[in-house]
Design an enzyme around this catalytic site. Sequence first.
Site, mmCIF file in Angstrom:
data_model
loop_
_atom_site.group_PDB
_atom_site.id
_atom_site.type_symbol
_atom_site.label_atom_id
_atom_site.label_comp_id
_atom_site.label_asym_id
_atom_site.label_seq_id
_atom_site.Cartn_x
_atom_site.Cartn_y
_atom_site.Cartn_z
ATOM 1 N N CYS A 158 -35.599 -4.692 17.495
ATOM 2 C CA CYS A 158 -34.765 -4.473 15.836
ATOM 3 C C CYS A 158 -33.820 -4.630 16.131
ATOM 4 C CB CYS A 158 -34.797 -4.640 14.797
ATOM 5 S SG CYS A 158 -35.167 -3.076 14.376
ATOM 6 N N GLY A 190 -36.503 0.159 9.079
ATOM 7 C CA GLY A 190 -36.029 -0.189 9.876
ATOM 8 C C GLY A 190 -37.690 1.260 10.491
ATOM 9 N N LYS A 215 -35.207 0.965 24.821
ATOM 10 C CA LYS A 215 -35.809 -0.127 24.125
ATOM 11 C C LYS A 215 -34.293 -1.432 24.278
ATOM 12 C CE LYS A 215 -39.434 0.714 21.717
ATOM 13 N NZ LYS A 215 -40.299 1.407 20.316
ATOM 14 N N ARG A 246 -29.757 6.205 12.810
ATOM 15 C CA ARG A 246 -30.448 6.217 11.583
ATOM 16 C C ARG A 246 -29.431 6.726 10.913
ATOM 17 N NH1 ARG A 246 -33.767 2.721 11.664
ATOM 18 N NH2 ARG A 246 -35.967 4.089 13.139
ATOM 19 N N HIS A 253 -28.981 -3.866 9.957
ATOM 20 C CA HIS A 253 -28.626 -2.734 11.190
ATOM 21 C C HIS A 253 -27.400 -3.353 11.870
ATOM 22 C CE1 HIS A 253 -32.248 -1.162 11.420
ATOM 23 N NE2 HIS A 253 -32.423 -1.401 12.919
ATOM 24 N N ASN A 339 -32.566 -6.533 9.928
ATOM 25 C CA ASN A 339 -33.267 -6.149 10.484
ATOM 26 C C ASN A 339 -34.955 -6.135 10.377
ATOM 27 O OD1 ASN A 339 -33.004 -3.940 8.296
ATOM 28 N ND2 ASN A 339 -34.261 -2.890 9.482
#
Length: 361
Positions: A158, A190, A215, A246, A253, A339
Amino acid sequence: MMEKMKVGVIGATGMVGQNYIKLLNDHPWFEVSLVAASPASAGKPYHEAVDGRWLMKSPIPDVLRELTVADANDTKAAMDKCRLVFSAIDADKGFVRKLEEKYAQQGLAVVSNNSAHRLTPDVPMIVPEVNWQHTDLVAIQRRNRSWQGGLIAVKPNCSVQSYVTPLYALKQAGLPIETAVAATLQAVSGAGFPGPASLTMIDNVIPFIPGEEEKSEEEPLRIFGKLADGKIHPDNAMRISAHCNRVPVVDGHMACVSMKFSGQKPSVEEIIRVWQDFNGKPQELDLPSAPHPPIVIREEQDRPQPRMDRDGGNGMAVTVGRLRPCPVFDYRFVGLSHNTNRGAAGGAILTAELLKAQGYL
Ligand SMILES: NC(=O)c1ccc[n+]([C@@H]2O[C@H](COP(=O)([O-])OP(=O)(O)OC[C@H]3O[C@@H](n4cnc5c(N)ncnc54)[C@H](OP(=O)(O)O)[C@@H]3O)[C@@H](O)[C@H]2O)c1
């Protein structure tokens, strides 16, 4: 009227699973006929399995309230009930990889949010506006694995959704990016439900999300890659550095991106024009979940903001703003996407719509 395709949601009780239930309610092509989760939820009516953790603003659709939750491990039971399953299971990667393969082996299409198959060479990782051609891998996958009708396609992480489409639009317009640095500000949803403890999140920012930076750096290169000789050749001409954080935001996001072009630096006006004019395959095919336009541009100097902009294009668009020169790279901008919608359930539903329109389902 076209008969709707029966679909299942495995991991239907979780954060992403609930978003599927919400988004598939009254979907013009798909109809939920199976909800499955872990053995702990199996056997309960759906409303009971999500009791105390239903997080959607709309109520559970009436037709699904009493549906008995199946055990997601019972892949045979799904065969008679649906043609496609959306996978939103959060469990050990090896377990999820094998389980998704078992569904596909039995002739079902699997569209997954889990990262288990994201780097599997014959599994396409799709952002429908960007690499819709990568679904050609399905034919190769079916040949490699002797699958009759089954397939696996996955969604990327995401976090990448907020910058992949704007960067791709520039690349496609002949303005490829050589280097990008993306600092993400990622919502607590998320992390699934219940997510980080309130005492960890309130008045705080956590500058580490396990596995997320890797990622966020690798997946876009595969998405921008070319399919040749039966495999995806990643776009290694580009480099991305990610900082993933976070933050105490519920949904949405954000990514603050600095970018350097590999060729001549375009003007601000040129970049804006490219983003404004950008349309992908889902828009061309007018797929039911396609946002029009896919990139929303905010001109105010303090936008995008998660609370104000995450629902742009029904939560499916990427909203960009604050495009300005960068004293170190060429330009900087802020990207935002929802997200759990675009970055999870909505993005996977759009992928399934693409696969159906392309004749894979
Ligand atoms: N949240 C996001 O924004 C987001 C975005 C993109 C991708 N993803 C990915 O999507 C997946 C789901 O995330 P989430 O946030 O929805 O997680 P979640 O809220 O923790 O939900 C997990 C789901 O998986 C099920 N499950 C757990 N272990 C299982 C097992 N052994 N067998 C069968 N089902 C099992 C759970 O069922 P029970 O309720 O019965 O335990 C639940 O339905 C994850 O892979 C995540 O990384 C999430």
